[in-house]
Design a protein around this motif. Structure first.
Motif: not given
Length: 268
Positions: A215-223
């Protein structure tokens, strides 16, 4: 004292991480160890239910029997994670026959996959179709060391890209076991996440950690662009957050939480 940096200080414990992690419990009998494993297994299922890791009839958690090593205990097919009790658990033999426990059947996928992974020496296995892990798999990605927690899987994860329908054949389970190897996590593209450990506690902790890191990685990639750890930094973080004793103790904290909130899980 022994800990990852090789220094000594009064505030550090004599463990690999320097944390005051209790020593592994020793059992007086196989029966006592089996009873504890079943309690922890029921607790793990309730935790899956509480934290939203359920997806209909999908998902299974298992622990190898401490006496009959070719058998394992697993959640019964068709009972929600949020309602499983110790008395519901079933024990499955090497042929997939329910030989002890509740009156329900085994999920065919649970036998096909878990039986093959248990044969490789893992005592605990956790599998679920969780949202963040499925999204990461859809992108064809594995975890990157973006923080300390994700570094636990640095060189300790596999990606399984083959998909031939639901995993209900032993051959399919054997293929997944081969892909997992000696690692603690495997991301199954178009399917979900599976984690394994030397104990149930370890396997479930890896599952919780991998899913939150996804979840953290997906959020970071989206940001925006991510800044990941160097290999040296990842190894340093892995020495602490990838420690097996720490993983088992971290599960113990969650187990204390769920057995306090939902004591009926211990019903037999």
């Amino acid at each position: 004292m022994r800990h990852s940096r090789g220094t000594s200080s009064a505030h550090l414990a004599d463990t690999a991480t320097g944390l005051p992690i209790p020593a592994t419990h020793r059992f007086d009998s196989i029966e006592d160890e089996r009873a504890q494993r079943k309690c922890r297994l029921a607790g793990a299922m309730r935790l899956f239910g509480k934290y939203g890791f359920a997806e209909g009839i999908s998902g299974h958690i298992s622990v190898r029997d401490p006496g009959e090593r070719d058998r394992f205990w697993v959640n019964p097919f068709g009972i929600p994670f949020s309602r499983v009790t110790v008395g519901d658990l079933i024990c499955v033999d090497a042929d997939g026959v329910v030989v002890a426990g509740g009156d329900h059947s085994v999920n065919p996928s649970a036998f096909a996959v878990h039986s093959e992974i248990h044969k490789r020496g893992f005592d605990g296995i956790a599998h679920g179709h969780t949202v963040s892990s499925r999204a990461l798999g859809a992108l064809g990605l594995m975890l990157e060391p973006v923080d300390q927690e994700s570094a636990a899987f640095y060189d300790n994860q596999s990606f399984y890209s083959a998909y031939n329908g639901p995993a209900v054949s032993v051959e399919h389970g054997r293929d997944i076991a081969d892909a997992l190897g000696e690692r603690n996590a495997i991301l199954l593209r178009h399917h979900g996440l599976l984690t394994a450990g030397r104990s149930l506690e370890e396997a479930v902790h890896w599952f919780f950690t991998f899913e939150s890191c996804a979840k953290v990685q997906l959020l970071a990639r989206a940001a925006g662009p991510m800044e990941v750890m160097s290999g040296e930094q990842a190894e340093l973080a892995k020495a602490g957050f990838g420690d097996r004793d720490l993983a088992e103790f971290a599960f113990q904290v969650l187990w204390e939480e769920i057995v306090h909130e939902q004591p009926d899980l211990l019903d037999e």
